[in-house]
Each structure stands twice: as C-alpha cells, then as structure tokens.
Write a protein that holds these residues in place. Structure first.
Motif, PDB file in Angstrom:
ATOM      1  N   ILE A  80       0.857  -1.191   0.000  1.00  0.00           N
ATOM      2  CA  ILE A  80       0.000   0.000   0.000  1.00  0.00           C
ATOM      3  C   ILE A  80       0.886   1.231   0.000  1.00  0.00           C
ATOM      4  CG2 ILE A  80      -1.766   1.273   1.265  1.00  0.00           C
ATOM      5  CD1 ILE A  80      -2.500  -1.431   2.553  1.00  0.00           C
TER       6      ILE A  80
ATOM      7  N   ASN B  88      -3.949   1.399  -2.760  1.00  0.00           N
ATOM      8  CA  ASN B  88      -3.769  -0.032  -2.508  1.00  0.00           C
ATOM      9  C   ASN B  88      -3.064  -0.646  -3.710  1.00  0.00           C
ATOM     10  OD1 ASN B  88      -3.900  -2.614  -1.537  1.00  0.00           O
ATOM     11  ND2 ASN B  88      -6.105  -2.585  -1.134  1.00  0.00           N
TER      12      ASN B  88
ATOM     13  N   SER C  40      -1.565  -6.299  -3.874  1.00  0.00           N
ATOM     14  CA  SER C  40      -2.124  -6.593  -2.558  1.00  0.00           C
ATOM     15  C   SER C  40      -3.149  -7.722  -2.638  1.00  0.00           C
ATOM     16  CB  SER C  40      -2.787  -5.345  -1.972  1.00  0.00           C
ATOM     17  OG  SER C  40      -1.844  -4.309  -1.810  1.00  0.00           O
TER      18      SER C  40
ATOM     19  N   SER D  86      -8.376  -5.827   1.012  1.00  0.00           N
ATOM     20  CA  SER D  86      -9.033  -4.544   0.765  1.00  0.00           C
ATOM     21  C   SER D  86      -9.044  -3.717   2.049  1.00  0.00           C
ATOM     22  CB  SER D  86     -10.473  -4.759   0.274  1.00  0.00           C
ATOM     23  OG  SER D  86     -10.481  -5.434  -0.969  1.00  0.00           O
ATOM     24  N   ILE D  87      -8.937  -2.406   1.892  1.00  0.00           N
ATOM     25  CA  ILE D  87      -8.911  -1.491   3.037  1.00  0.00           C
ATOM     26  C   ILE D  87     -10.341  -1.057   3.334  1.00  0.00           C
ATOM     27  CG2 ILE D  87      -7.999   0.683   3.941  1.00  0.00           C
ATOM     28  CD1 ILE D  87      -5.766   0.423   1.800  1.00  0.00           C
TER      29      ILE D  87
END
Length: 451
Positions: free
Chosen positions: A9, A49, A53, A56-57
């Motif tokens: 991130i 992001n 990755s 998920s944020i």
C-alpha cells in the motif's frame, strides 16, 4: 504456521501550507510520501492499494500526536472524530487492490503536525500501520507589508450529513456583535449572532426538504461579509436494496418536483457503455435528454436533469435504455402560479412558506449571456430592508441586502455573463414582519441561454 498477509500500500499525504517540503517514511515494502504546499490548513490524504495486494482497506485509523484534526471531508465513507483521532470507515466500497481513496482532513498547526496511522480490513484485522513524523515547513520571509484584514471563514464539524442530522457551524472574521443569516443554496436555514470577536457557533438540523447531493452553505452578516463552503447531504438508507450492475434500473431522489427543480438520477446498467436517458412531459414533449457514462467496474451510473421553468404540470415519464434493455419510472411536476407583473412571476415557494404581500418578477423569462436581468420586488414595507438571493447554475450564488423605496418596491439590474451562467436561475426575496412575527418569502426564476 500462520503467515501474515503482506499488503503493498502506498499512502501519500499532501499538506497544503506555505512552502514545499517532503519526508519519506518506510516500513518494509511500504512507503509514505508527504508534500506541503500552499497556505491553507487542509491535508489531502491519498491512500493507494497496490495491485499486488491481497486485501481490501475498509477502515483507516489516524491519531495525531502533534497538531489536532478539526474535521474530515469524505464521500462514501463515514468519519468519526474523537479527541485527536479520526476513524474513516467505508460505507459502500472498500479500497480494493489497484484502487485508491482520497480524503481531506482539516488540521490545526500544520507546520508541526504528526500522526500515526493504521489500515484495517472489514474484519478489523490490521493490514499495515506506521507513523508520519513532523513536517518541517519553511515560512516565506517577512516582506514587511501590512496584511489586509482576514476574510471571514465559515466551517462545519462534518462536510457530509444525513437528512435529519445535526451539524455545528462556526464562523470567524465577521463583524463583531452582528446578526448572521445562514443559507443552504438560497434557502435560509438559521440565524445567529457573532460575539465581540466576530465569531459565532450554532447547531442546526439538516431538514428533509434539502435534497441529497452537493449544496452551498453560506453565512452572511449585517455588513454583507460572507463566506461559503460546500457540504454533502445524503438521504437515509431506504428500504430499497442497493443498486447492482447487470440489470437495468433507474431511481430518482423525489416523487414530485416544481418547475426549475433539479432531478438527481441514479441507476444500474447491463453493459459497460453510456445509458440513453430521456424525460417526456404529459404532452409527449422531450424535456431532457442525456447519455451518462457507466462505471466499468460496478456498472452503475448517475445523472441530473433540470425541469424547465415553463414546464407543464402533470405526470412525467423517465426512460433509461441500453438496447435491447430499458426501464422507466414516473414522477409528478406540480403547477406553478405566476404573478401579475413582468415576464416571470413569483410564487410562495416551498411548502409552509408564505409570500404575504411580496411580489417578485423579472422583465423576461429567458435571457442570453451578456443580457441584464431586471428583477423587481413590490409589496414590501416602506423603506425597509429586504434580502434578495440569486441561485445560479453550478456554484453561482449571490446575495443582496437592499432598502426598498417609499412605495415598498425595489428594482435590481443584474448582468449575466460567461458560459457558467447558462442554465436556470432561482431568485428569492425575503422579509421579516416583526408585528405579525412572520417571514415573507417569494420566489421566481429565469433561464439564461448561450449567445
């Protein structure tokens, strides 16, 4: 053996201040770059992001160790401020791999601001955390010049609010011991007073008649000092399920409109291509047409259309189409009464409003860019104060406090120029009657067309 998911991130924070400065904080594969420029107290938080990755944020926790957060401006995210901490939580979509989120946080004392951050997924698991250290900003040399008085500023404790929710409005730099009128667009929503330092603080409720979407909030004092900001109003979650791509569906923000109103439209589509929209009036005439683009990931879209100022009353049909798929919805446009004078006459406006003896008119209904609009108000008290608000397309908003003549009339000549003035303009005239303890308000509108 448990392996912690590595989330790539990039977190970039842009601080708006006087000179440019940068700092780089690293933690393994993570990097944060901080830039400072300008003279404002807003921090632009950019969260990216990485496409590599695997998570998920969903939540961003920020705790300021130096400086203090004032308010967060977010769209599609809830913000919860507690002391020196702000928590941002996704309401609709998380920041998925390859996506980014942008947030604005107003911070006091940016020159020495520092904070710790933490990124979490929907289950509350921490994905990444880190620290942004003090930002050293070099101030410009003192030129020795005398600075002009600071312009008034208005602020809110939250820039996104639900209908029925309370917000706190504060102001500074206004005239000391003065009355202040607060408007959302052209609608007066509150009155308050400044203290001996020209500051005020008041709490108000966002009424349900303020439609969902972006609005201009403006505070004006008795010396015509004013400041405005944008706020986002959201409607409470309805019983309808959320829109989903893959099928044709269309929704509107209200069931009934008045001539000159803006219709806010949302929908879902089947294909990743523009939707064909059209609105047909009771006579069969097309009053609005549009081709809004479709989000290629969610297959959702949105659009706006204006009801013409001379629209007929009755049942209107809105059709959204992607051949061979289509869907429709219906709404009503209520009749608009007209005054006796001029080209466009005034009405009593919104439900619960009373025009009283006031009459408002323009010399024509339609103008070209470069024309001068003649606005006439009659029926006011002799030689009394009157507020005139002009709400134009986009962010155009103007306010005039005038004194009527002995006959209770006033004519305002208002030039319209520039391409941004094309569209529907709404006018309102307001006056308080102390004897009857009422406020009279009358409304009218006109249209500006391209030359």
């Amino acid at each position: 053996m448990h392996h912690r998911t590595i989330l790539g991130i990039t977190l970039a924070t842009i601080l708006l201040f006087s000179m440019t400065a940068s700092a780089l904080a690293q933690e393994g594969a993570f990097s944060a770059r901080i830039l400072a420029k300008g003279k404002k107290s807003n921090m632009l938080l950019l969260v990216i992001n990485s496409p590599k990755s695997t998570g998920s944020i969903h939540q961003i926790d920020i705790e300021f160790t130096k400086g203090s957060p004032v308010v967060a401006i977010t769209r599609g995210w809830d913000s919860d401020k507690s002391g020196n901490s702000i928590t941002l939580t996704a309401k609709r979509n998380d920041i998925r791999p390859g996506e980014k989120g942008i947030f604005i946080i107003r911070v006091s004392d940016l020159s020495s601001a520092a904070f710790e951050w933490s990124l979490k997924d929907k289950d509350g698991n921490e994905l990444r955390s880190g620290t942004v250290s003090k930002i050293r900003v070099k101030e410009p040399p003192d030129s020795g010049s005398i600075l002009p008085p600071a312009a008034p500023e208005v602020a809110v404790n939250k820039f996104t609010a639900m209908q029925g929710e309370q917000i706190t409005i504060t102001g500074k730099g206004y005239t000391a011991d003065s009355g202040v009128i607060i408007y959302i667009d052209q609608q007066e929503i509150a009155r308050t007073n400044t203290d001996s330092k020209g500051m005020f603080n008041t709490v108000l409720t966002i009424q349900n008649n303020i439609a969902a979407g972006l609005h201009l909030l403006k505070a004006v004092d008795s010396s015509n000092k004013s400041s405005l900001i944008q706020i986002m109003v959201e409607a409470p979650q309805s019983s309808l399920p959320p829109l989903q791509g893959g099928r044709m569906e269309v929704r509107i923000d209200k069931e009934e409109y008045s001539p000159g109103d803006l219709i806010r439209i949302q929908g879902s589509a089947v294909f990743d291509r523009p939707v064909s929209l059209q609105i047909v009036d009771p006579t069969g005439g097309i009053v609005c047409g549009a081709n809004p683009p479709v989000n290629n990931k969610t297959l959702l879209w949105d659009a706006t259309c204006s009801i013409p100022g001379n629209a007929v009353s009755g049942r209107y049909v809105l059709e959204a189409k992607q051949v061979p798929h289509k869907t429709t919805t219906v709404f009503n446009v209520k009749a608009r009464s007209t005054g006796d004078d001029g080209g466009s006459g005034g009405t009593g406006g919104e439900p619960g409003e009373d025009a009283g003896p006031l009459k408002l008119s323009t010399d024509k209904e339609k103008y070209k860019v470069g024309d001068v609009v003649k606005i006439t108000v009659a029926g006011a008290r002799s030689q009394s104060l009157l507020d005139i608000i002009l709400d134009g397309p986009g962010s155009l908003l103007d306010y005039k406090r005038v004194t009527v003549d002995q006959a209770g009339s006033y004519t305002l000549s208002y030039p319209v120029s520039g391409s941004e003035s094309v569209g529907v303009w709404k006018i309102s005239a307001k006056q308080k009657d102390a004897e009857q303890k009422k406020e009279w308000i009358v409304r009218a509108q006109f249209t500006v067309e391209a030359s």
